[in-house]
Scaffold this motif. Structure first.
Motif, PDB file in Angstrom:
ATOM      1  N   VAL A 111       0.833  -1.198   0.000  1.00 13.34           N
ATOM      2  CA  VAL A 111       0.000   0.000   0.000  1.00 13.34           C
ATOM      3  C   VAL A 111       0.869   1.250   0.000  1.00 13.34           C
ATOM      4  CG1 VAL A 111      -1.573   1.374   1.419  1.00 13.34           C
ATOM      5  CG2 VAL A 111      -2.034  -1.035   1.051  1.00 13.34           C
ATOM      6  N   VAL A 112       1.892   1.266   0.850  1.00 11.19           N
ATOM      7  CA  VAL A 112       2.780   2.423   0.937  1.00 11.19           C
ATOM      8  C   VAL A 112       3.529   2.634  -0.376  1.00 11.19           C
ATOM      9  CG1 VAL A 112       4.805   3.367   2.112  1.00 11.19           C
ATOM     10  CG2 VAL A 112       3.006   2.237   3.429  1.00 11.19           C
ATOM     11  N   ARG A 113       3.910   1.534  -1.030  1.00  8.14           N
ATOM     12  CA  ARG A 113       4.643   1.617  -2.295  1.00  8.14           C
ATOM     13  C   ARG A 113       3.734   1.859  -3.500  1.00  8.14           C
ATOM     14  NH1 ARG A 113       9.153  -3.264  -2.166  1.00  8.14           N
ATOM     15  NH2 ARG A 113      10.353  -2.492  -0.376  1.00  8.14           N
ATOM     16  N   ASP A 114       2.429   1.937  -3.249  1.00  9.77           N
ATOM     17  CA  ASP A 114       1.472   2.120  -4.351  1.00  9.77           C
ATOM     18  C   ASP A 114       1.603   0.972  -5.360  1.00  9.77           C
ATOM     19  OD1 ASP A 114      -0.531   3.188  -5.829  1.00  9.77           O
ATOM     20  OD2 ASP A 114       0.680   4.790  -6.741  1.00  9.77           O
ATOM     21  N   ASP A 115       1.650  -0.250  -4.828  1.00 12.89           N
ATOM     22  CA  ASP A 115       1.889  -1.440  -5.648  1.00 12.89           C
ATOM     23  C   ASP A 115       0.605  -2.232  -5.885  1.00 12.89           C
ATOM     24  OD1 ASP A 115       3.401  -3.156  -7.154  1.00 12.89           O
ATOM     25  OD2 ASP A 115       4.101  -4.347  -5.445  1.00 12.89           O
ATOM     26  N   ASN A 116      -0.555  -1.640  -5.649  1.00 14.35           N
ATOM     27  CA  ASN A 116      -1.858  -2.251  -5.915  1.00 14.35           C
ATOM     28  C   ASN A 116      -1.993  -3.636  -5.279  1.00 14.35           C
ATOM     29  OD1 ASN A 116      -4.472  -2.382  -6.999  1.00 14.35           O
ATOM     30  ND2 ASN A 116      -3.762  -3.444  -8.838  1.00 14.35           N
ATOM     31  N   PRO A 117      -1.944  -3.723  -3.946  1.00 20.47           N
ATOM     32  CA  PRO A 117      -2.139  -5.027  -3.292  1.00 20.47           C
ATOM     33  C   PRO A 117      -3.577  -5.511  -3.450  1.00 20.47           C
ATOM     34  CG  PRO A 117      -2.124  -3.290  -1.668  1.00 20.47           C
ATOM     35  CD  PRO A 117      -1.776  -2.626  -2.971  1.00 20.47           C
ATOM     36  N   GLN A 118      -3.755  -6.813  -3.270  1.00 21.39           N
ATOM     37  CA  GLN A 118      -5.072  -7.423  -3.438  1.00 21.39           C
ATOM     38  C   GLN A 118      -5.496  -8.131  -2.157  1.00 21.39           C
ATOM     39  OE1 GLN A 118      -4.497 -10.008  -6.828  1.00 21.39           O
ATOM     40  NE2 GLN A 118      -5.095  -8.395  -8.282  1.00 21.39           N
ATOM     41  N   ILE A 119      -6.780  -7.999  -1.840  1.00 22.38           N
ATOM     42  CA  ILE A 119      -7.386  -8.715  -0.719  1.00 22.38           C
ATOM     43  C   ILE A 119      -8.360  -9.732  -1.291  1.00 22.38           C
ATOM     44  CG2 ILE A 119      -8.943  -8.512   1.269  1.00 22.38           C
ATOM     45  CD1 ILE A 119      -7.733  -5.831   1.870  1.00 22.38           C
ATOM     46  N   LEU A 120      -8.214 -10.964  -0.869  1.00 22.31           N
ATOM     47  CA  LEU A 120      -9.049 -12.047  -1.393  1.00 22.31           C
ATOM     48  C   LEU A 120     -10.302 -12.195  -0.544  1.00 22.31           C
ATOM     49  CD1 LEU A 120      -9.538 -14.476  -3.284  1.00 22.31           C
ATOM     50  CD2 LEU A 120      -8.190 -15.867  -1.686  1.00 22.31           C
ATOM     51  N   VAL A 121     -11.464 -12.186  -1.200  1.00 24.53           N
ATOM     52  CA  VAL A 121     -12.742 -12.410  -0.551  1.00 24.53           C
ATOM     53  C   VAL A 121     -13.350 -13.669  -1.149  1.00 24.53           C
ATOM     54  CG1 VAL A 121     -15.039 -11.502  -0.063  1.00 24.53           C
ATOM     55  CG2 VAL A 121     -13.080  -9.942  -0.196  1.00 24.53           C
ATOM     56  N   GLU A 122     -13.422 -14.725  -0.341  1.00 20.49           N
ATOM     57  CA  GLU A 122     -14.025 -15.978  -0.785  1.00 20.49           C
ATOM     58  C   GLU A 122     -15.437 -16.065  -0.226  1.00 20.49           C
ATOM     59  OE1 GLU A 122     -11.068 -19.462  -0.819  1.00 20.49           O
ATOM     60  OE2 GLU A 122     -10.208 -18.069   0.651  1.00 20.49           O
ATOM     61  N   ALA A 123     -16.390 -16.363  -1.100  1.00 21.62           N
ATOM     62  CA  ALA A 123     -17.797 -16.404  -0.703  1.00 21.62           C
ATOM     63  C   ALA A 123     -18.384 -17.769  -1.019  1.00 21.62           C
ATOM     64  CB  ALA A 123     -18.588 -15.320  -1.429  1.00 21.62           C
ATOM     65  N   ASP A 124     -19.176 -18.268  -0.082  1.00 23.62           N
ATOM     66  CA  ASP A 124     -19.944 -19.484  -0.341  1.00 23.62           C
ATOM     67  C   ASP A 124     -21.142 -19.079  -1.194  1.00 23.62           C
ATOM     68  OD1 ASP A 124     -21.438 -21.772  -0.399  1.00 23.62           O
ATOM     69  OD2 ASP A 124     -21.688 -21.955   1.772  1.00 23.62           O
ATOM     70  N   ALA A 125     -20.967 -19.156  -2.508  1.00 30.10           N
ATOM     71  CA  ALA A 125     -21.982 -18.683  -3.447  1.00 30.10           C
ATOM     72  C   ALA A 125     -22.943 -19.781  -3.873  1.00 30.10           C
ATOM     73  CB  ALA A 125     -21.311 -18.081  -4.677  1.00 30.10           C
ATOM     74  N   SER A 126     -23.035 -20.858  -3.079  1.00 33.23           N
ATOM     75  CA  SER A 126     -24.022 -21.882  -3.401  1.00 33.23           C
ATOM     76  C   SER A 126     -25.432 -21.313  -3.361  1.00 33.23           C
ATOM     77  CB  SER A 126     -23.895 -23.066  -2.442  1.00 33.23           C
ATOM     78  OG  SER A 126     -23.994 -22.639  -1.091  1.00 33.23           O
ATOM     79  N   ASP A 127     -25.643 -20.241  -2.578  1.00 34.52           N
ATOM     80  CA  ASP A 127     -26.897 -19.499  -2.583  1.00 34.52           C
ATOM     81  C   ASP A 127     -26.583 -18.076  -3.026  1.00 34.52           C
ATOM     82  OD1 ASP A 127     -29.325 -18.337  -2.274  1.00 34.52           O
ATOM     83  OD2 ASP A 127     -29.566 -18.788  -0.155  1.00 34.52           O
ATOM     84  N   PRO A 128     -26.726 -17.764  -4.317  1.00 36.98           N
ATOM     85  CA  PRO A 128     -26.339 -16.434  -4.815  1.00 36.98           C
ATOM     86  C   PRO A 128     -27.121 -15.301  -4.163  1.00 36.98           C
ATOM     87  CG  PRO A 128     -26.720 -17.973  -6.640  1.00 36.98           C
ATOM     88  CD  PRO A 128     -27.215 -18.641  -5.392  1.00 36.98           C
ATOM     89  N   THR A 129     -28.364 -15.545  -3.779  1.00 37.36           N
ATOM     90  CA  THR A 129     -29.170 -14.483  -3.181  1.00 37.36           C
ATOM     91  C   THR A 129     -28.590 -14.018  -1.855  1.00 37.36           C
ATOM     92  OG1 THR A 129     -31.140 -15.457  -4.196  1.00 37.36           O
ATOM     93  CG2 THR A 129     -31.501 -13.865  -2.447  1.00 37.36           C
ATOM     94  N   THR A 130     -28.020 -14.940  -1.102  1.00 41.21           N
ATOM     95  CA  THR A 130     -27.488 -14.601   0.214  1.00 41.21           C
ATOM     96  C   THR A 130     -26.279 -13.689   0.119  1.00 41.21           C
ATOM     97  OG1 THR A 130     -28.282 -16.705   1.109  1.00 41.21           O
ATOM     98  CG2 THR A 130     -26.578 -15.564   2.361  1.00 41.21           C
ATOM     99  N   VAL A 131     -25.391 -13.942  -0.836  1.00 41.53           N
ATOM    100  CA  VAL A 131     -24.120 -13.225  -0.881  1.00 41.53           C
ATOM    101  C   VAL A 131     -24.136 -12.037  -1.832  1.00 41.53           C
ATOM    102  CG1 VAL A 131     -22.894 -15.339  -0.304  1.00 41.53           C
ATOM    103  CG2 VAL A 131     -23.176 -14.717  -2.702  1.00 41.53           C
ATOM    104  N   GLY A 132     -25.169 -11.908  -2.647  1.00 46.94           N
ATOM    105  CA  GLY A 132     -25.167 -10.876  -3.675  1.00 46.94           C
ATOM    106  C   GLY A 132     -25.017  -9.468  -3.136  1.00 46.94           C
ATOM    107  N   SER A 133     -25.856  -9.081  -2.185  1.00 51.35           N
ATOM    108  CA  SER A 133     -25.812  -7.714  -1.643  1.00 51.35           C
ATOM    109  C   SER A 133     -24.519  -7.459  -0.873  1.00 51.35           C
ATOM    110  CB  SER A 133     -27.026  -7.476  -0.743  1.00 51.35           C
ATOM    111  OG  SER A 133     -28.233  -7.598  -1.466  1.00 51.35           O
ATOM    112  N   ALA A 134     -24.051  -8.476  -0.163  1.00 51.95           N
ATOM    113  CA  ALA A 134     -22.825  -8.306   0.621  1.00 51.95           C
ATOM    114  C   ALA A 134     -21.624  -8.054  -0.293  1.00 51.95           C
ATOM    115  CB  ALA A 134     -22.591  -9.539   1.492  1.00 51.95           C
ATOM    116  N   LEU A 135     -21.525  -8.792  -1.383  1.00 49.86           N
ATOM    117  CA  LEU A 135     -20.417  -8.587  -2.308  1.00 49.86           C
ATOM    118  C   LEU A 135     -20.527  -7.234  -3.010  1.00 49.86           C
ATOM    119  CD1 LEU A 135     -20.074 -12.151  -3.889  1.00 49.86           C
ATOM    120  CD2 LEU A 135     -18.706 -11.115  -2.073  1.00 49.86           C
ATOM    121  N   ALA A 136     -21.750  -6.816  -3.303  1.00 48.90           N
ATOM    122  CA  ALA A 136     -21.930  -5.507  -3.934  1.00 48.90           C
ATOM    123  C   ALA A 136     -21.482  -4.378  -3.011  1.00 48.90           C
ATOM    124  CB  ALA A 136     -23.387  -5.325  -4.334  1.00 48.90           C
ATOM    125  N   ALA A 137     -21.635  -4.584  -1.699  1.00 50.81           N
ATOM    126  CA  ALA A 137     -21.240  -3.554  -0.733  1.00 50.81           C
ATOM    127  C   ALA A 137     -19.729  -3.357  -0.688  1.00 50.81           C
ATOM    128  CB  ALA A 137     -21.756  -3.910   0.652  1.00 50.81           C
TER     129      ALA A 137
END
Length: 374
Positions: A111-137
């Motif tokens: 972050v300090v070096r402006d090197d575009n770090p990535q954060i991984l978000v893994e979602a149990d998407a077996s039920d797309p309705t449950t995770v849809g709004s949370a991922l959009a947020a």
């Protein structure tokens, strides 16, 4: 006697008859009240406070600010901190967590070096309705999460987010709703057919008088139950095979494995549903009452089990009621087996709940049947 007088007399007689049939009277009042309460209070298509696990390998001020920002969206509740990828896999597979957040070890440095770090978000998407709004947020979170931390020399241009959120939808990357609905239909179809079919068939025998002939024989209650329900076990097995084949061929539902848990879960659920129908038949005095009792059981099974609406989106009291419904645990076994490939070791809490359901309902049916004999 005038026609209006005759009609009034018939109406009065019908109201009196209705009050004598207490089960029908209770259904007339109970079903609309139950639908109003469930749809008004329990059903929520925008679930919040979803359980998540956090793997913070950086453990810096920046990573803690990101975790706080994720929590402040209102969609995520960190239930535990993972010690490694194995903990994440276990939490997602067993369903104890809906999301897993992984912050890499070099996050603050990049972050300090402006090197575009990535954060991984893994979602149990077996039920797309449950995770849809949370991922959009999470879409606007990178631009805001470190706004107070990156000031002075480390400040960034507003148009350049200091990091990136990488979303990994596990088990259903394309967010296909059929992957969640079609396996769930197995539980609903078995419930509707086996519970109602058994209750109506046995009540019909009592109405026709054939049950009296059976009661005059030296057959034990458990023998009657086994003999009556055994053919329906085969019917339930055939329905299961047909639904699984069509789910694969028509809807492309992935059959990931976990056949041991699926087989055991299907067998216990079929037996428990048939025993419940048998119990209804010992209480109902007519086929109409048997159907009414079946509907009164099926309705909350559809609404509170997580079949149509996100289970974690319901209020706590509704989740308690849903946990007491066997369809809820059966759907977890089916979806976990077909979509995640989980076996008995991961699905044992739901399998244990189904086993308790079978034992309790069978014992109640036997006790009630003995009372009927007396």
């Amino acid at each position: 006697m005038q026609a209006s007088t005759r009609i009034t007399a018939i109406m009065i007689k019908e109201f009196i008859q209705l009050t004598r049939d207490r089960l029908t009277y209770a259904m007339i009042l109970g079903v609309p009240i139950m639908q109003l309460l469930l749809f008004g209070f329990a059903i929520n298509t925008d679930p919040r406070d979803l359980p998540a696990v956090l793997l913070d390998l950086d453990n810096s001020a920046y990573s803690r600010s990101v975790a706080a920002a994720i929590r402040n969206t209102g969609y995520f509740t960190f239930t535990e901190e993972a010690s490694g990828p194995a903990d994440i896999d276990e939490a997602i597979e067993t369903g104890t967590a809906q999301f897993a957040i992984t912050i890499p070890a070099d996050f603050s440095r990049r972050v300090v070096r402006d090197d575009n770090p990535q954060i991984l978000v893994e979602a149990d998407a077996s039920d797309p309705t449950t995770v849809g709004s949370a991922l959009a947020a999470l879409s606007n979170l990178p631009a805001q999460a470190l706004a107070h931390d990156l000031s002075g020399p480390t400040a960034r241009a507003p148009a350049v987010p200091p990091f990136e959120m990488v979303i990994h939808r596990r088990y259903n990357p394309e967010a296909i709703t059929a992957y969640n609905i079609v396996p769930g239909l197995l539980g609903i179809v078995l419930t509707m057919t086996l519970v109602m079919m058994t209750a109506l068939a046995l009540t019909r025998e009592r109405e026709r008088g054939t049950m009296e002939t059976l009661l005059s024989t030296p057959v034990e209650p458990i023998e009657v139950m086994i003999g009556k329900l055994a053919p329906y076990v085969g019917i339930g097995a055939i329905q299961t095979v047909i639904i699984l084949i069509l789910a694969r061929l028509i809807f492309g539902v992935p059959l990931s494995g976990g056949w041991d848990a699926l087989t055991l879960g299907v067998l216990m659920f079929i037996i428990g549903s048939l025993a419940l129908g048998f119990l209804f038949s010992t209480v109902a005095k007519s086929q109409l009452q048997a159907m009414q009792m079946s509907v009164f059981y099926i309705l909350p099974s559809i609404l509170l089990s997580g079949f149509m609406f996100p289970f974690r989106g319901m209020p706590e009291w509704a989740q308690v009621l849903g946990t007491a419904i066997p369809v809820t645990h059966f759907l977890r076994v089916v979806r976990g087996s077909l979509l995640k490939g989980v076996g008995i070791a991961e699905a044992w809490p739901s399998l244990l709940a189904l086993a308790i359901f079978v034992v309790v309902v069978t014992a109640a049916a036997m006790s009630r049947y003995r009372t009927t004999l007396d």
